[in-house]
Design a protein around this motif. Structure first.
Motif, short mmCIF file in Angstrom:
data_model
loop_
_atom_site.label_atom_id
_atom_site.label_comp_id
_atom_site.label_asym_id
_atom_site.label_seq_id
_atom_site.Cartn_x
_atom_site.Cartn_y
_atom_site.Cartn_z
N TYR A 286 -8.83 -78.37 -13.03
CA TYR A 286 -8.56 -77.33 -14.02
C TYR A 286 -7.13 -77.49 -14.53
CZ TYR A 286 -12.76 -74.53 -12.97
OH TYR A 286 -14.04 -74.06 -12.84
N LYS A 290 -5.36 -72.48 -17.09
CA LYS A 290 -6.64 -71.94 -16.64
C LYS A 290 -6.56 -71.51 -15.18
CE LYS A 290 -11.59 -73.09 -16.60
NZ LYS A 290 -12.60 -74.14 -16.92
N GLU A 293 -4.70 -68.13 -14.91
CA GLU A 293 -5.53 -67.02 -15.37
C GLU A 293 -6.63 -66.69 -14.36
OE1 GLU A 293 -8.43 -65.79 -19.17
OE2 GLU A 293 -7.47 -67.77 -19.10
N ASP A 329 -16.72 -69.54 -15.16
CA ASP A 329 -15.55 -68.97 -14.48
C ASP A 329 -15.70 -67.48 -14.20
OD1 ASP A 329 -14.29 -71.43 -14.41
OD2 ASP A 329 -13.28 -71.10 -16.34
#
Length: 392
Positions: A286, A290, A293, A329
């Motif tokens: 990732y 990302k 977050e 996700d």
């Protein structure tokens, strides 16, 4: 009226199975939980908390005291002696509420104002899902889950979701989990893990039901939608977070581990484990933005689940929370653990972090004690049981 003996530091009793006590008496370190028992003893020495281990067999009802095991650091051996009732109970055995001896001990502890680090030592999976469904902000994290009543319930899940997990309402460490999947024009696939992975296929639902009933016997279980969680090849991936309260009573996330299971296994027990950031960066590749977050979203989710459980069940000094992440996700709640073995934490993190997981409950015990007994009689500590203040 509850009576709490007032010492400068609390007396903490750790309830364990009697098999653990027997092995400690023999100085036998060859059992699965020994590393956790020893780490707790070390933590008690560092925090200056009087700590002993006992099973229900060591409770003396006539004297209202306990023959507890403690670690003698001078001689590096386990020793046994009489202890007073504790101020704080750390239950590592489980409730086993039907046990009449346990019920008697619990009643004595309640009468004497003994405080529990955790408000209960197990979670019933069905009760947890029913409870969390009452919180609108939690609903988005919950896969559809139903209590098994008739075989038509299983048929419904397979027709609507194609696959499902069947989970015993009690039991941890991957026990009582049975995975089923509908295979078009072929029948049904199932798998479960005991001491090894067991897989099979059957041609019709009646044969599948026989396998399910043979596995669960008289156990109650739930049927849960199988979410399309991220996988690595044929290995399932989930996450274990260890949440604990510290010496100020504050909630902390000690560690989050990504776990990769054995190929085709329906559970991630006996898995490889990695710190969550390392896992997202090095294994799932990732990007940093990302990762930041997602980790923030995970932390918010964990705090929400923890506080929701506390609101419903009472306060906890620690909860292990299992969750999954799907290909979009999205975070999915799996289950809470009131007596986490901290295996993934040990695998994924360094010794300092692992040891902290044993310091925190004892520091939290001191916090609970200080909140319950704001004024302490230090003379009582010196005169009532003099050896408690000594090093052994």
């Amino acid at each position: 009226m509850p009576v709490i003996l007032a010492y400068e530091q609390p007396i903490v009793a750790v309830l364990v199975d009697h098999t653990v006590i027997r092995k400690m008496k023999k100085q036998n370190s060859n059992f699965r939980s020994y590393i956790r028992v020893k780490e707790l003893a070390k933590a008690s020495n560092e925090t200056q908390v009087t700590l002993y281990f006992f099973s229900i067999n060591e409770f003396n009802f006539s004297k209202n005291n306990i023959k507890g095991m403690y670690y003698c650091f001078k001689r590096n051996i386990w020793k046994q002696r009489e202890f007073p009732l504790p101020n704080i109970l750390y239950n590592r055995r489980g409730d086993k509420k039907k046990d009449p001896t346990f019920k008697r001990i619990a009643a004595v502890f309640e009468d004497h104002g003994v405080i529990n680090i955790n408000s209960q030592s197990y979670f019933n999976k069905w009760d947890v899902y029913e409870t969390l469904q009452q919180y609108p902000e939690v609903m988005n994290y919950l896969p559809r889950t139903e209590f098994f009543v008739t075989e038509e319930d299983i048929s419904f899940f397979l027709e609507n979701y194609n696959q499902a997990y069947l989970k015993g309402v009690r039991g941890g460490r991957g026990k009582w989990i049975f995975y089923i999947k509908k295979i078009p024009d072929e029948g049904y696939y199932y798998s479960y893990f005991t001491s090894e992975l067991v897989e099979g296929t059957v041609k019709n639902l009646d044969s599948l039901y026989k396998e399910i009933h043979s596995f669960f016997k008289n156990q109650n279980f739930v049927i849960q939608e199988a979410i399309d969680l991220i996988q690595i090849d044929d290995s399932k991936v989930d996450f274990r977070a260890e949440l604990q309260r510290n010496g100020n009573g504050e909630l902390t996330i000690l560690g989050i581990s990504g776990r990769v299971g054995i190929s085709n296994s329906p559970i991630t027990i006996h898995s490889s484990a990695y710190p969550v950031v390392h896992f997202l960066r090095e294994i799932l590749h990732y990007p940093e933005e990302k990762i930041a977050e997602l980790v923030e979203n995970i932390c918010d989710f964990l705090a929400l689940i923890y506080h929701s459980l506390e609101e419903s069940y009472g306060s906890f000094g620690e909860i292990g929370i299992d969750f999954g992440i799907d290909s979009s996700d999205h975070i999915w709640f799996i289950e809470p653990n009131a007596r986490s073995a901290k295996v993934s934490l040990m695998k994924a993190f360094d010794e300092t972090t692992y040891h902290q997981s044993f310091l925190n409950p004892l520091e939290y015990a001191k916090y609970l004690y200080q909140q319950a007994v704001p004024i302490r009689d230090y003379a009582l500590m010196n005169n009532s049981i003099p050896w408690l203040a000594k090093k052994h």
